[in-house]
Design a protein around this motif. Structure first.
Motif, PDB file in Angstrom:
ATOM      1  N   ARG A   1       0.832  -1.213   0.000  1.00 37.10           N
ATOM      2  CA  ARG A   1       0.000   0.000   0.000  1.00 37.10           C
ATOM      3  C   ARG A   1       0.866   1.263   0.000  1.00 37.10           C
ATOM      4  N   PHE A   2       1.935   1.280   0.797  1.00 35.55           N
ATOM      5  CA  PHE A   2       2.814   2.444   0.823  1.00 35.55           C
ATOM      6  C   PHE A   2       3.521   2.613  -0.517  1.00 35.55           C
ATOM      7  N   VAL A   3       3.879   1.507  -1.167  1.00 38.61           N
ATOM      8  CA  VAL A   3       4.497   1.567  -2.495  1.00 38.61           C
ATOM      9  C   VAL A   3       3.529   2.179  -3.496  1.00 38.61           C
ATOM     10  N   GLU A   4       2.251   1.802  -3.423  1.00 41.50           N
ATOM     11  CA  GLU A   4       1.245   2.399  -4.316  1.00 41.50           C
ATOM     12  C   GLU A   4       1.212   3.915  -4.141  1.00 41.50           C
ATOM     13  N   LEU A   5       1.269   4.365  -2.900  1.00 43.86           N
ATOM     14  CA  LEU A   5       1.251   5.798  -2.622  1.00 43.86           C
ATOM     15  C   LEU A   5       2.486   6.474  -3.208  1.00 43.86           C
ATOM     16  N   VAL A   6       3.659   5.938  -2.919  1.00 48.34           N
ATOM     17  CA  VAL A   6       4.903   6.551  -3.389  1.00 48.34           C
ATOM     18  C   VAL A   6       4.965   6.535  -4.913  1.00 48.34           C
ATOM     19  N   ASP A   7       4.525   5.449  -5.535  1.00 46.73           N
ATOM     20  CA  ASP A   7       4.545   5.371  -7.000  1.00 46.73           C
ATOM     21  C   ASP A   7       3.587   6.381  -7.637  1.00 46.73           C
ATOM     22  N   ALA A   8       2.548   6.769  -6.915  1.00 48.91           N
ATOM     23  CA  ALA A   8       1.570   7.726  -7.448  1.00 48.91           C
ATOM     24  C   ALA A   8       2.048   9.173  -7.316  1.00 48.91           C
ATOM     25  N   ILE A   9       3.114   9.387  -6.565  1.00 48.10           N
ATOM     26  CA  ILE A   9       3.633  10.740  -6.339  1.00 48.10           C
ATOM     27  C   ILE A   9       4.760  11.030  -7.325  1.00 48.10           C
ATOM     28  N   ASP A  10       4.669  12.174  -7.978  1.00 49.62           N
ATOM     29  CA  ASP A  10       5.756  12.637  -8.844  1.00 49.62           C
ATOM     30  C   ASP A  10       6.622  13.558  -7.993  1.00 49.62           C
ATOM     31  N   PRO A  11       7.845  13.147  -7.672  1.00 48.38           N
ATOM     32  CA  PRO A  11       8.667  13.945  -6.761  1.00 48.38           C
ATOM     33  C   PRO A  11       9.126  15.278  -7.346  1.00 48.38           C
ATOM     34  N   ASP A  12       8.992  15.437  -8.660  1.00 47.42           N
ATOM     35  CA  ASP A  12       9.463  16.664  -9.292  1.00 47.42           C
ATOM     36  C   ASP A  12       8.386  17.733  -9.449  1.00 47.42           C
ATOM     37  N   THR A  13       7.131  17.385  -9.138  1.00 43.82           N
ATOM     38  CA  THR A  13       6.056  18.364  -9.240  1.00 43.82           C
ATOM     39  C   THR A  13       5.255  18.362  -7.954  1.00 43.82           C
ATOM     40  N   SER A  14       4.637  19.473  -7.686  1.00 41.25           N
ATOM     41  CA  SER A  14       3.795  19.581  -6.503  1.00 41.25           C
ATOM     42  C   SER A  14       2.452  20.170  -6.908  1.00 41.25           C
ATOM     43  N   THR A  15       1.393  19.472  -6.535  1.00 42.27           N
ATOM     44  CA  THR A  15       0.055  19.981  -6.843  1.00 42.27           C
ATOM     45  C   THR A  15      -0.482  20.830  -5.705  1.00 42.27           C
ATOM     46  N   GLY A  16       0.226  20.803  -4.573  1.00 42.01           N
ATOM     47  CA  GLY A  16      -0.240  21.525  -3.400  1.00 42.01           C
ATOM     48  C   GLY A  16      -1.187  20.690  -2.552  1.00 42.01           C
ATOM     49  N   ALA A  17      -1.708  19.603  -3.124  1.00 42.51           N
ATOM     50  CA  ALA A  17      -2.614  18.720  -2.377  1.00 42.51           C
ATOM     51  C   ALA A  17      -1.793  17.721  -1.581  1.00 42.51           C
ATOM     52  N   LEU A  18      -2.260  17.403  -0.403  1.00 50.13           N
ATOM     53  CA  LEU A  18      -1.607  16.440   0.462  1.00 50.13           C
ATOM     54  C   LEU A  18      -1.919  15.027  -0.047  1.00 50.13           C
ATOM     55  N   PRO A  19      -0.902  14.261  -0.491  1.00 53.46           N
ATOM     56  CA  PRO A  19      -1.183  12.894  -0.940  1.00 53.46           C
ATOM     57  C   PRO A  19      -1.810  12.079   0.190  1.00 53.46           C
ATOM     58  N   GLN A  20      -2.815  11.286  -0.144  1.00 53.43           N
ATOM     59  CA  GLN A  20      -3.532  10.523   0.868  1.00 53.43           C
ATOM     60  C   GLN A  20      -3.542   9.050   0.521  1.00 53.43           C
ATOM     61  N   LEU A  21      -3.548   8.223   1.561  1.00 53.53           N
ATOM     62  CA  LEU A  21      -3.594   6.784   1.398  1.00 53.53           C
ATOM     63  C   LEU A  21      -4.594   6.224   2.387  1.00 53.53           C
ATOM     64  N   VAL A  22      -5.574   5.476   1.882  1.00 53.78           N
ATOM     65  CA  VAL A  22      -6.514   4.763   2.741  1.00 53.78           C
ATOM     66  C   VAL A  22      -6.043   3.313   2.747  1.00 53.78           C
ATOM     67  N   ILE A  23      -5.625   2.832   3.911  1.00 56.27           N
ATOM     68  CA  ILE A  23      -5.007   1.508   3.987  1.00 56.27           C
ATOM     69  C   ILE A  23      -6.032   0.390   4.110  1.00 56.27           C
ATOM     70  N   ASP A  24      -6.957   0.506   5.029  1.00 57.97           N
ATOM     71  CA  ASP A  24      -7.842  -0.612   5.321  1.00 57.97           C
ATOM     72  C   ASP A  24      -8.962  -0.745   4.314  1.00 57.97           C
ATOM     73  N   ALA A  25      -9.131  -1.946   3.792  1.00 63.91           N
ATOM     74  CA  ALA A  25     -10.176  -2.231   2.809  1.00 63.91           C
ATOM     75  C   ALA A  25     -11.548  -2.033   3.430  1.00 63.91           C
TER      76      ALA A  25
END
Length: 181
Positions: free
Chosen positions: A144-168
């Motif tokens: 799940r954490f890998v999914e979050l990190v892979d979805a983030i582009d480290p070179d750009t910032s949208t200003g939105a806080l990336p979010q991860l919902v872990i529990d199904a």
């Protein structure tokens, strides 16, 4: 003559099996090297993150807290990752919703790197060297954490806080593009 063919056939078959084992080992080594290379890249991306927000059941957060941010002398500890200084612990950034039992936690990039590193260390040790819960939870959380990190582009910032919902089973209140569910 028949005996010679039988012995030479066995030798040839043994040679083929040995060659196949060597090929299998080489493929496993190459797979591990690719995984480690991707893991290192993900750690680099995670280190570039200022903050992420994870939402999970309070028991899941308790597990993460015990494993990744252990207090001295508390249960399972990965000694080679060193202690966590109390001022770096994300306890002030945890919101518990007592009606749903859900925790929302804001983690920094260094926290994210530590989570990935420790989950990976548990997985590398293998399921035979620890209890089933620790291994299964670490495997799920790492994915799940890998999914979050892979979805983030480290070179750009949208200003939105990336979010991860872990529990199904948890329905997201907002369907924002920064949420990994």
């Amino acid at each position: 003559m028949n005996l010679f063919k039988s012995v030479s056939a066995r030798w040839a078959a043994a040679g083929e099996r040995r060659k196949q084992r060597e090929q299998d080992k080489a493929q496993q080594r190459a797979g591990r090297e690719r995984f480690e290379s991707r893991h290192q890249l993900r750690l680099s991306h995670a280190a570039a993150v200022s903050s992420v927000e994870i939402t999970c059941h309070e028991d899941t957060w308790a597990f993460i807290k015990r494993l990744v941010f252990p207090s001295p002398g508390a249960g399972y500890r990965l000694a080679f990752h060193g202690p966590v200084a109390p001022e770096t612990f994300p306890s002030k950034r945890v919101r518990l919703d007592s009606s749903t039992g859900m925790a929302t936690v804001t983690l920094s990039g260094p926290h994210l790197v530590r989570c990935l590193t420790i989950f990976r260390a548990v997985l590398a040790a293998g399921p035979e060297h620890q209890d089933a819960q620790r291994y299964a939870m670490s495997e799920r959380l790492y994915d799940r954490f890998v999914e979050l990190v892979d979805a983030i582009d480290p070179d750009t910032s949208t200003g939105a806080l990336p979010q991860l919902v872990i529990d199904a089973g948890l329905e997201s209140e907002e369907d924002s593009s920064g949420t990994v569910a």
